[in-house]
Enzyme design. Structure first.
Site, PDB file in Angstrom:
ATOM      1  N   SER A  83      11.251   4.588   3.345  1.00 37.15           N
ATOM      2  CA  SER A  83      12.853   4.452   3.051  1.00 37.15           C
ATOM      3  C   SER A  83      13.125   3.202   4.430  1.00 37.15           C
ATOM      4  O   SER A  83      13.950   2.402   4.147  1.00 37.15           O
ATOM      5  CB  SER A  83      13.614   5.581   3.674  1.00 37.15           C
ATOM      6  OG  SER A  83      13.050   6.474   4.580  1.00 37.15           O
TER       7      SER A  83
ATOM      8  N   GLY B 101      10.653   0.982   5.758  1.00 36.26           N
ATOM      9  CA  GLY B 101       9.690   0.023   5.598  1.00 36.26           C
ATOM     10  C   GLY B 101       8.704   0.036   4.654  1.00 36.26           C
ATOM     11  O   GLY B 101       8.700   1.064   3.959  1.00 36.26           O
TER      12      GLY B 101
ATOM     13  N   ASP C 219       6.832  13.519  13.023  1.00 39.81           N
ATOM     14  CA  ASP C 219       7.309  13.212  11.741  1.00 39.81           C
ATOM     15  C   ASP C 219       5.851  13.491  10.805  1.00 39.81           C
ATOM     16  O   ASP C 219       5.284  12.417  10.413  1.00 39.81           O
ATOM     17  CB  ASP C 219       7.773  12.011  11.168  1.00 39.81           C
ATOM     18  CG  ASP C 219       8.198  11.915   9.753  1.00 39.81           C
ATOM     19  OD1 ASP C 219       8.500  13.172   9.394  1.00 39.81           O
ATOM     20  OD2 ASP C 219       8.556  11.026   9.355  1.00 39.81           O
TER      21      ASP C 219
ATOM     22  N   ILE D 299       0.775  -0.950  -0.023  1.00 42.75           N
ATOM     23  CA  ILE D 299      -0.213  -0.126   0.028  1.00 42.75           C
ATOM     24  C   ILE D 299       0.973   1.202  -0.111  1.00 42.75           C
ATOM     25  O   ILE D 299       0.487   2.192  -0.719  1.00 42.75           O
ATOM     26  CB  ILE D 299      -0.967   0.048   1.303  1.00 42.75           C
ATOM     27  CG1 ILE D 299      -1.890  -1.434   1.374  1.00 42.75           C
ATOM     28  CG2 ILE D 299      -1.670   1.226   1.213  1.00 42.75           C
ATOM     29  CD1 ILE D 299      -2.882  -1.483  -0.121  1.00 42.75           C
ATOM     30  N   ALA D 300       1.793   1.165   0.764  1.00 48.76           N
ATOM     31  CA  ALA D 300       2.897   2.276   0.824  1.00 48.76           C
ATOM     32  C   ALA D 300       4.490   1.744   1.087  1.00 48.76           C
ATOM     33  O   ALA D 300       4.492   0.830   1.685  1.00 48.76           O
ATOM     34  CB  ALA D 300       2.450   3.244   1.763  1.00 48.76           C
TER      35      ALA D 300
END
Length: 496
Positions: A47, A49, A201, A43-44
């Site tokens: 950098s 995982g 983040d 799905i995504a």
């Protein structure tokens, strides 16, 4: 910048079979035993995982599985080692320009990066966020399945939301952009000023707009903690900014660790005054963190200021979220949302320390600021109105979670100053200094300020239930009398 954004969730993925093997190793059982289905594509992919969507076999719930890239840890250790060796050659310049050696900067960066590699730590972070926002119906934090988590695998509730950098999709989803922005800014300020635990983040890949108006956060590998003392100093800094007390604002920098203890702050005071007046003096409509940060960066190079790691995260977090707000609404005004939140917090927060800050805001050079009190009330009511009109609160039945804390729920609908008035009455009776200041405020310039009192009451008459407030004050009266007697006896003994 566009290329760097790709690193957020569109890095080339590693093979599925490698990821599935890691999941099975961490869970200690075959995939089929835990999940009835799992997506064949990521799905995504970022950098550190990548993420799969799956369904739990025992409950049928949809979950997101986050899997760490294989052999990423030794690569990071190698890169940090190289960075640190390079930094050793820059120590002289760094000490001269930034007030600290470059190796320390690399160490702080490396510490936060390595924390992100431990998914068991991230699972604990999610639980902390869940606890903090448990009574906030405008914020969605995914549930984490700790029994299915390991150091390289994290399983959490699936979030079905819209990327918050897709204005068209948000509008097509029927989401009120202004309401969503209010919720987002309030959630960010609560993390910073109330909880002291904030998302470090919050880039566009980690924040989603829910179709019911809530804001959802994912990826809690990078979080930062502010101590109770630092939270109070930050609020002090806001109060000093409102009061235009730049000497104390400079001292706040020392207390927060931006300046070494004993540093002469006198050269910094005019610079702070210029930055704040140029940024906020034009009015709320022209204020943004980007301009303030740009000007503050000049201070960092001209004075012995070092930004502590936790505050570099705070600054980055606020800048990132402001950038998201500009994407959704190009004419977004941060202070138009932030000021009402801070005003409501000063007026309604039960923290005794904040009550003291409220008094500091309302008095300037010993003179009571009637207009400032009116502005605080207007802004606080504006925050309540904006929050209560959010679709996330437009429900037919209040969940049992909020029924149990009925006052918390009512605060969302109406500005509740019952506790503030009760505490004010207590302070008036017990604290001789406060009593004297308030009496002087009512008789300034040799006249009774009845009209100002009437104006304040008119602002609040629809929000205050006078009989209820009177009942609360009456219930607290025996305690007040006891405290008054103790205070009186202590003063008598001290005199003797």
């Amino acid at each position: 910048m566009n290329e760097l954004c790709i690193l957020q969730d569109d890095v080339p993925p590693f093979p599925n079979q490698v990821a599935f093997n890691i999941i099975e190793e961490e869970l200690g059982q075959p995939l089929e035993a835990v999940f009835s289905q799992i997506s064949s594509r990521t799905i995504a992919a970022a950098s550190l995982g990548q993420v799969y969507r799956a369904t739990l076999r025992d409950s049928g719930e949809d979950v997101a599985i986050k899997v760490q890239r294989p052999q990423i840890e030794p690569i990071i250790y190698r890169d940090l080692f190289l960075f640190r060796n390079l930094a050793s050659f820059l120590n002289g310049i760094s000490l001269q320009k930034l007030g600290c050696n470059a190796e320390l900067i690399v160490d702080e960066f490396g510490e936060k990066l390595l924390e992100e590699l431990d998914y068991t730590l991230e699972a604990r972070n999610i639980e902390d966020f869940l606890e903090n926002f448990k009574n906030d119906p405008t914020v969605k934090i995914p549930r984490v399945y700790k029994k299915l988590c390991g150091s390289r695998v994290l399983v959490m509730e699936w979030i079905d939301g819209i990327r918050c950098t897709d204005p068209q999709a948000i509008k097509e989803g029927g989401i009120d952009v202004n309401g969503f922005l209010t919720v987002g800014v309030s959630a960010a300020l609560r993390q910073l000023l109330e909880f002291g635990l904030f998302h470090g983040d919050p880039h566009p890949g980690n924040i989603f707009a829910m179709r019911d108006g809530r804001i959802a956060y994912v990826d809690f590998g990078n979080v930062a903690v502010l101590s109770q003392q630092n939270k109070q100093i930050l609020i002090d800094a806001v109060v000093h900014a409102v009061n235009e007390d730049y000497v104390e604002m400079a001292n706040d920098f020392t207390r927060l660790g931006f300046l070494a203890p004993g540093t002469d702050v006198s050269p910094i005071i005019p610079a702070l005054e210029a930055i704040w007046q140029n940024s906020a003096g034009k009015g709320v409509s022209d204020f943004n963190f980007r301009s303030v940060t740009g000007k503050f960066n000049q201070l960092v190079y001209n004075y012995p200021i070092r930004i502590p790691e936790r505050f570099s995260l705070v600054i980055r977090s606020l800048l990132t979220q402001e950038g998201i707000c500009f994407t959704l609404k190009p004419d977004f005004k941060f202070l138009e949302v932030a000021y009402p939140y801070v005003a409501k917090r000063l007026l309604t927060d039960p923290n005794p320390a904040l009550r003291e800050r409220l008094i500091q805001v309302l008095f300037k050079d010993g003179i009571f600021q009637w207009k400032r009190l009116e502005n605080l009330i207007v802004l606080a009511k504006e925050n309540v109105t904006k929050m209560s009109s959010n679709p996330a609160l437009q429900v037919k039945e209040i969940p049992s979670l909020y029924r149990q804390g009925s006052r918390d729920w009512k605060v969302q609908r109406k500005l509740d100053l019952t506790d503030t008035i009760k505490d004010g009455a207590r302070l008036f009776l017990i604290d001789e200094g406060i009593r004297r200041q308030l009496l002087l405020a009512l008789t300034e310039d040799s006249k009774l300020h009845i009209q100002e009192l009437v104006d304040v009451y008119r602002l609040l008459e629809n929000d205050i239930d006078v009989p209820s407030v009177a009942l609360e004050v009456a219930r607290d009266f025996p305690t007040v009398v006891r405290d008054l007697m103790l205070s009186w006896s202590e003063s008598i003994l001290a005199d003797r």
